[in-house]
Design a protein around this motif. Structure first.
Motif, PDB file in Angstrom:
ATOM      1  N   LEU A 423     -66.643 -22.559   5.364  1.00 10.35           N
ATOM      2  CA  LEU A 423     -67.913 -21.232   5.829  1.00 10.35           C
ATOM      3  C   LEU A 423     -67.190 -20.707   5.808  1.00 10.35           C
ATOM      4  O   LEU A 423     -67.320 -19.451   4.934  1.00 10.35           O
ATOM      5  CB  LEU A 423     -69.357 -22.179   5.980  1.00 10.35           C
ATOM      6  N   ALA A 424     -66.961 -20.515   6.690  1.00  8.88           N
ATOM      7  CA  ALA A 424     -66.727 -19.334   7.327  1.00  8.88           C
ATOM      8  C   ALA A 424     -65.129 -18.842   6.227  1.00  8.88           C
ATOM      9  O   ALA A 424     -64.635 -17.361   6.483  1.00  8.88           O
ATOM     10  CB  ALA A 424     -65.441 -19.663   8.525  1.00  8.88           C
ATOM     11  N   GLU A 425     -64.133 -19.488   5.774  1.00  8.40           N
ATOM     12  CA  GLU A 425     -63.736 -19.121   4.546  1.00  8.40           C
ATOM     13  C   GLU A 425     -63.619 -18.621   3.760  1.00  8.40           C
ATOM     14  O   GLU A 425     -63.893 -17.773   3.192  1.00  8.40           O
ATOM     15  CB  GLU A 425     -62.244 -20.292   4.895  1.00  8.40           C
ATOM     16  N   ARG A 426     -64.855 -18.683   3.066  1.00  9.10           N
ATOM     17  CA  ARG A 426     -65.648 -18.607   2.092  1.00  9.10           C
ATOM     18  C   ARG A 426     -66.530 -17.443   2.269  1.00  9.10           C
ATOM     19  O   ARG A 426     -65.859 -16.463   1.100  1.00  9.10           O
ATOM     20  CB  ARG A 426     -66.461 -19.777   1.300  1.00  9.10           C
ATOM     21  N   THR A 427     -66.869 -16.707   3.356  1.00  7.60           N
ATOM     22  CA  THR A 427     -67.668 -16.163   3.378  1.00  7.60           C
ATOM     23  C   THR A 427     -66.834 -14.826   3.710  1.00  7.60           C
ATOM     24  O   THR A 427     -67.207 -14.049   3.243  1.00  7.60           O
ATOM     25  CB  THR A 427     -68.430 -16.032   4.758  1.00  7.60           C
ATOM     26  N   ALA A 428     -65.588 -14.986   4.307  1.00  6.92           N
ATOM     27  CA  ALA A 428     -64.660 -13.774   4.597  1.00  6.92           C
ATOM     28  C   ALA A 428     -64.313 -13.559   3.314  1.00  6.92           C
ATOM     29  O   ALA A 428     -63.812 -12.315   2.928  1.00  6.92           O
ATOM     30  CB  ALA A 428     -63.579 -14.218   5.299  1.00  6.92           C
ATOM     31  N   ALA A 429     -63.931 -14.699   2.236  1.00  4.55           N
ATOM     32  CA  ALA A 429     -63.430 -14.633   0.629  1.00  4.55           C
ATOM     33  C   ALA A 429     -64.388 -13.363   0.035  1.00  4.55           C
ATOM     34  O   ALA A 429     -63.823 -12.743  -0.811  1.00  4.55           O
ATOM     35  CB  ALA A 429     -62.755 -15.307   0.004  1.00  4.55           C
ATOM     36  N   ALA A 430     -65.673 -14.095   0.348  1.00  2.00           N
ATOM     37  CA  ALA A 430     -66.752 -13.228  -0.545  1.00  2.00           C
ATOM     38  C   ALA A 430     -66.705 -11.563  -0.053  1.00  2.00           C
ATOM     39  O   ALA A 430     -66.492 -11.108  -1.119  1.00  2.00           O
ATOM     40  CB  ALA A 430     -67.947 -14.100  -0.026  1.00  2.00           C
ATOM     41  N   ALA A 431     -66.920 -11.518   1.343  1.00  2.00           N
ATOM     42  CA  ALA A 431     -66.779 -10.011   1.752  1.00  2.00           C
ATOM     43  C   ALA A 431     -65.139  -9.441   1.439  1.00  2.00           C
ATOM     44  O   ALA A 431     -66.033  -7.591   1.054  1.00  2.00           O
ATOM     45  CB  ALA A 431     -67.106 -10.484   2.882  1.00  2.00           C
ATOM     46  N   GLY A 432     -64.240 -10.376   0.885  1.00  2.00           N
ATOM     47  CA  GLY A 432     -63.371  -9.539   0.856  1.00  2.00           C
ATOM     48  C   GLY A 432     -63.207  -8.730  -1.133  1.00  2.00           C
ATOM     49  O   GLY A 432     -62.871  -7.833  -1.235  1.00  2.00           O
ATOM     50  N   LEU A 433     -63.573  -9.812  -1.714  1.00  2.00           N
ATOM     51  CA  LEU A 433     -64.326  -9.289  -3.188  1.00  2.00           C
ATOM     52  C   LEU A 433     -65.457  -8.850  -3.151  1.00  2.00           C
ATOM     53  O   LEU A 433     -65.315  -7.135  -3.877  1.00  2.00           O
ATOM     54  CB  LEU A 433     -64.511 -10.730  -3.754  1.00  2.00           C
ATOM     55  N   ALA A 434     -66.646  -8.392  -2.167  1.00  2.00           N
ATOM     56  CA  ALA A 434     -67.016  -7.384  -2.209  1.00  2.00           C
ATOM     57  C   ALA A 434     -67.178  -6.160  -1.956  1.00  2.00           C
ATOM     58  O   ALA A 434     -67.392  -5.126  -2.317  1.00  2.00           O
ATOM     59  CB  ALA A 434     -68.793  -7.680  -1.149  1.00  2.00           C
ATOM     60  N   ALA A 435     -66.003  -5.716  -0.899  1.00  2.00           N
ATOM     61  CA  ALA A 435     -65.185  -4.683  -0.777  1.00  2.00           C
ATOM     62  C   ALA A 435     -64.375  -3.917  -1.477  1.00  2.00           C
ATOM     63  O   ALA A 435     -63.847  -3.028  -1.143  1.00  2.00           O
ATOM     64  CB  ALA A 435     -64.982  -5.012   0.796  1.00  2.00           C
ATOM     65  N   LEU A 436     -63.352  -4.967  -2.961  1.00  2.00           N
ATOM     66  CA  LEU A 436     -62.271  -4.600  -3.047  1.00  2.00           C
ATOM     67  C   LEU A 436     -62.900  -2.718  -3.710  1.00  2.00           C
ATOM     68  O   LEU A 436     -61.742  -2.498  -3.470  1.00  2.00           O
ATOM     69  CB  LEU A 436     -61.833  -5.044  -3.613  1.00  2.00           C
ATOM     70  N   PRO A 437     -63.658  -3.245  -4.736  1.00  2.00           N
ATOM     71  CA  PRO A 437     -63.840  -1.731  -5.678  1.00  2.00           C
ATOM     72  C   PRO A 437     -64.088  -0.474  -4.516  1.00  2.00           C
ATOM     73  O   PRO A 437     -62.923   0.647  -5.113  1.00  2.00           O
ATOM     74  CB  PRO A 437     -65.032  -2.339  -6.128  1.00  2.00           C
ATOM     75  N   PRO A 438     -64.970  -0.058  -4.036  1.00  2.00           N
ATOM     76  CA  PRO A 438     -65.152   0.558  -3.000  1.00  2.00           C
ATOM     77  C   PRO A 438     -64.141   1.190  -2.204  1.00  2.00           C
ATOM     78  O   PRO A 438     -63.360   2.476  -2.066  1.00  2.00           O
ATOM     79  CB  PRO A 438     -66.222   0.415  -2.225  1.00  2.00           C
ATOM     80  N   THR A 439     -63.178  -0.599  -2.073  1.00  2.00           N
ATOM     81  CA  THR A 439     -61.838   0.350  -0.466  1.00  2.00           C
ATOM     82  C   THR A 439     -60.502   0.730  -1.779  1.00  2.00           C
ATOM     83  O   THR A 439     -60.069   1.992  -1.441  1.00  2.00           O
ATOM     84  CB  THR A 439     -62.104  -0.764  -0.712  1.00  2.00           C
ATOM     85  N   ALA A 440     -60.247   0.503  -3.037  1.00  2.00           N
ATOM     86  CA  ALA A 440     -59.845   0.804  -3.631  1.00  2.00           C
ATOM     87  C   ALA A 440     -59.903   2.099  -4.453  1.00  2.00           C
ATOM     88  O   ALA A 440     -59.163   2.896  -4.123  1.00  2.00           O
ATOM     89  CB  ALA A 440     -59.566  -0.330  -5.037  1.00  2.00           C
ATOM     90  N   ALA A 441     -61.107   2.625  -4.628  1.00  2.00           N
ATOM     91  CA  ALA A 441     -61.570   3.763  -5.595  1.00  2.00           C
ATOM     92  C   ALA A 441     -61.423   4.591  -3.842  1.00  2.00           C
ATOM     93  O   ALA A 441     -60.591   5.556  -4.478  1.00  2.00           O
ATOM     94  CB  ALA A 441     -62.825   4.164  -5.190  1.00  2.00           C
ATOM     95  N   ARG A 442     -61.418   4.256  -2.551  1.00  2.00           N
ATOM     96  CA  ARG A 442     -61.686   5.480  -1.944  1.00  2.00           C
ATOM     97  C   ARG A 442     -60.244   5.716  -1.093  1.00  2.00           C
ATOM     98  O   ARG A 442     -59.359   6.398  -0.575  1.00  2.00           O
ATOM     99  CB  ARG A 442     -62.232   4.924   0.015  1.00  2.00           C
ATOM    100  N   LEU A 443     -58.972   4.168  -1.682  1.00  2.00           N
ATOM    101  CA  LEU A 443     -57.637   4.696  -1.380  1.00  2.00           C
ATOM    102  C   LEU A 443     -56.588   4.919  -2.324  1.00  2.00           C
ATOM    103  O   LEU A 443     -55.401   5.606  -2.031  1.00  2.00           O
ATOM    104  CB  LEU A 443     -57.068   3.088  -0.295  1.00  2.00           C
ATOM    105  N   GLY A 444     -57.715   5.638  -3.439  1.00  2.00           N
ATOM    106  CA  GLY A 444     -56.703   5.687  -4.892  1.00  2.00           C
ATOM    107  C   GLY A 444     -55.509   4.452  -4.714  1.00  2.00           C
ATOM    108  O   GLY A 444     -54.703   4.719  -5.994  1.00  2.00           O
ATOM    109  N   HIS A 488     -50.497  -3.249  -0.202  1.00  2.00           N
ATOM    110  CA  HIS A 488     -50.149  -3.346   1.368  1.00  2.00           C
ATOM    111  C   HIS A 488     -51.631  -2.434   1.832  1.00  2.00           C
ATOM    112  O   HIS A 488     -52.573  -3.411   2.586  1.00  2.00           O
ATOM    113  CB  HIS A 488     -49.097  -3.772   2.032  1.00  2.00           C
ATOM    114  N   ARG A 489     -51.315  -1.603   1.362  1.00  2.00           N
ATOM    115  CA  ARG A 489     -53.327  -1.163   2.419  1.00  2.00           C
ATOM    116  C   ARG A 489     -53.922  -1.351   1.403  1.00  2.00           C
ATOM    117  O   ARG A 489     -55.000  -1.495   2.687  1.00  2.00           O
ATOM    118  CB  ARG A 489     -52.548   0.338   1.451  1.00  2.00           C
ATOM    119  N   LEU A 490     -54.450  -1.822   0.743  1.00  2.00           N
ATOM    120  CA  LEU A 490     -55.796  -2.315  -0.282  1.00  2.00           C
ATOM    121  C   LEU A 490     -56.120  -3.605   0.256  1.00  2.00           C
ATOM    122  O   LEU A 490     -56.561  -4.093   1.278  1.00  2.00           O
ATOM    123  CB  LEU A 490     -55.660  -3.042  -1.478  1.00  2.00           C
ATOM    124  N   ARG A 491     -55.043  -4.186   1.178  1.00  2.00           N
ATOM    125  CA  ARG A 491     -55.810  -5.646   1.524  1.00  2.00           C
ATOM    126  C   ARG A 491     -55.381  -5.393   3.415  1.00  2.00           C
ATOM    127  O   ARG A 491     -56.460  -6.034   3.186  1.00  2.00           O
ATOM    128  CB  ARG A 491     -54.081  -6.719   1.240  1.00  2.00           C
TER     129      ARG A 491
END
Length: 581
Positions: A423-444, A488-491
């Protein structure tokens, strides 16, 4: 320790810890057993003579450093769920054990006050011995035993202080004084632990350098223990409360590199101090036998009394675990309590895991040598020898047979920890997926890099859902893309979102603190692998090679332009100007 050959003693003890631990693992025997016996043999070395381990060293140096990591990794949720069992075992069982041993001591010829001193010395179980001997137990049992062994130290030490005061004639028997001392000990220890944890949290949050931050963490248990002892409270309980509080708020502090450094320090420190403590216990046995020979007791009487007291200690615990739980079961028939009941066969490991160790040793050595009137304390040599005997018997007999007891008990594995881990691993992976688009846009981040990272996270989610199937093309692309600066920056930017997600799981009670610590360690290791310092050698290699090409007049063309672009991205355009610049 008092010895003119201090450095030789230190080197000998640490070398013995390493060699004897290796030998125990080769022999598949619990390490404390081999360390204890090895310490007895080590006492015959010429420079190891007269090594006196004072009780202050055990209490102020060993116990805080050994208990604090245990508290950090203890499940607060399991303690709350088993609070009644923990309190009954850590308070009433200690008093029952001390009373049973006092009756045996009285039958052996000791006065009642001295017999109660003996009972208080051998009554508490030891958390450090338990951690190294009973680590194969299920999480619920091990957590309950850890909490019991830490809390019962405060009860036993308060009882010991009252019994010594009565035996030496410093005060008369008073149950009011005893209850008052116990209340002050527990309340004071709890308050001190919470206050020190709060101060440590504020100090670590205001520190922005890794080494001072970790230094605060190292100093914390000693401060908690010392402050509690200064107000006559339980230093052991203060360390426990402080560790439990910091285990709850600690994940919010520091970076991954800092946490990994702290964990590595405590693992090494615990290994060395735990091993050294058992070796030093063995070193004290010859002196204890010498003190016994100077008293009116013979060697045979000391051995007989040690065996009788050990039988009383073990027997009291066995009787307790097969009577009191059934009385509680008859009184409490709530459905949630019925669901947590265990059978008689599964109760055997709990009853058999009553090891004695450092606290018993410290209390035995703390027995005064004289009474208030200046006369020798009666039976001190016998108390010390019996305490060593109980430590030896519980570690040798119970420690060596505990693996067989665990196999015979056939403890069921409900798979809760594995489910919580998934459950912890799935939740962490899902949180990463959800935050990916806005984070990628913020970092350019370039879209191609964001797509590769997104594909890696989706592949990981698919693997967690069905471990038998795992893609290869996407994983390989992600592995190649890891060498890219934007990758590296995005991850790294996604890791705080993943940590926050699993911390919320722990706070809501869906996963245990043990699972949280394990998942945080995995994310911290990933952060370390993605940090700029982990690729510093490769980053500096680029300008070095480029500079050598220019000095030699080599013009590698396209390859040179690639290296120049890498240097520009890393150090800026002013580090190495372009042609014509």
């Amino acid at each position: 320790m008092e010895n003119p050959h201090g450095l030789q003693v230190l080197v000998s003890v640490l070398a013995a810890v390493l060699v004897l631990t290796w030998l125990a693992r080769r022999m598949r025997v619990a390490p404390p057993v081999v360390l204890l016996l090895g310490g007895v043999l080590l006492a015959f070395l010429p420079w190891m003579g007269a090594v006196l381990l004072s009780p202050g060293v055990v209490l102020l140096l060993f116990l805080p450093a050994l208990l604090f990591p245990e508290a950090l990794s203890t499940s607060l949720r399991e303690i709350r769920a088993n609070l009644r069992m923990v309190l009954l075992s850590s308070i009433l069982l200690v008093l029952a054990t001390a009373a049973a041993v006092a009756m045996v001591g009285r039958a052996l010829g000791l006065s009642w006050p001295v017999a109660w001193v003996l009972g208080a010395v051998v009554a508490p179980t030891d958390a450090t011995a338990l951690a190294t001997v009973a680590d194969q137990m299920p999480r619920r049992m091990l957590t309950s035993l850890r909490a019991e062994s830490v809390i019962n130290d405060g009860v036993a030490l308060v009882l010991f202080a009252v019994a010594v005061a009565v035996a030496t004639g410093a005060q008369a028997v008073s149950w009011g004084n005893a209850l008052g001392s116990l209340t002050i000990s527990y309340l004071g220890g709890t308050v001190v632990g919470l206050v020190v944890a709060g101060l440590a949290f504020l100090a670590r949050r205001s520190s922005h350098e890794r080494l001072p931050e970790n230094g605060i963490y190292v100093l914390t248990p000693f401060v908690a223990f010392l402050l509690a002892e200064q107000i006559q409270a339980s230093g052991v309980l203060a360390v426990l409360v402080c560790g439990l509080a910091l285990s709850h708020v600690g994940p919010h502090l520091g970076c991954g590199r800092s946490r990994l450094q702290t964990d590595g320090f405590w693992q090494l420190t615990t290994f060395l101090l735990n091993g050294a403590l058992f070796v030093l216990v063995g070193l004290q046995l010859p002196d204890a036998l010498h003190d016994l020979a100077l008293s009116s007791y013979s060697m045979g009487q000391g051995l007989r009394d040690a065996l009788l007291v050990s039988a009383a200690v073990i027997g009291t615990r066995l009787v307790w675990f097969y009577t009191v739980p059934y009385l509680v079961r008859a009184l409490d028939r709530r459905p949630q309590q019925r669901a947590r009941r265990i059978g008689a066969r599964h109760r055997v490991p709990l009853a058999w895991a009553g090891f004695r160790g450092g606290v018993t040793l410290a209390a035995a050595l703390a027995v005064p040598t004289t009474m208030d009137n200046g006369s020798p304390f009666p039976g001190r040599g016998l108390i010390v020898v019996v305490a060593f005997g109980v430590i030896l018997v519980t570690l040798l007999v119970q420690g060596l047979t505990l693996p067989a007891v665990l196999r015979w008990a056939r403890l069921p594995d409900d798979g809760a920890e594995a489910r919580e881990q998934r459950l912890a691993e799935r939740t962490a992976a899902a949180a990463g997926l959800a935050a990916l688009p806005p984070t990628a846009a913020r970092l350019g981040v370039p879209p191609a890099v964001a797509d590769r990272v997104h594909a890696d996270h989706e592949e990981h989610m698919h693997t967690l859902a069905d471990p038998g199937t795992a893609g290869h093309d996407t994983a390989a692309a992600g592995s190649n893309a890891r060498h890219h600066h934007h990758d590296h920056r995005l991850r790294r930017a996604l890791l705080p979102h993943q940590r926050a997600a699993i911390i919320r799981l722990r706070n809501s009670g869906l996963i245990d603190n043990v699972v949280l610590q394990r998942e945080l360690a995995r994310l911290d290791a990933e952060e370390l692998s993605l940090s700029p310092s982990s690729t510093a050698e490769a980053e500096w290699e680029a300008p070095r090679q480029a500079f050598s090409w220019r000095v030699a007049g080599d013009r590698p063309g396209r390859r040179s332009r690639q290296w120049r672009q890498r240097v520009h991205e890393t150090f800026g355009h002013n580090f190495w100007p372009r042609k014509g610049g």
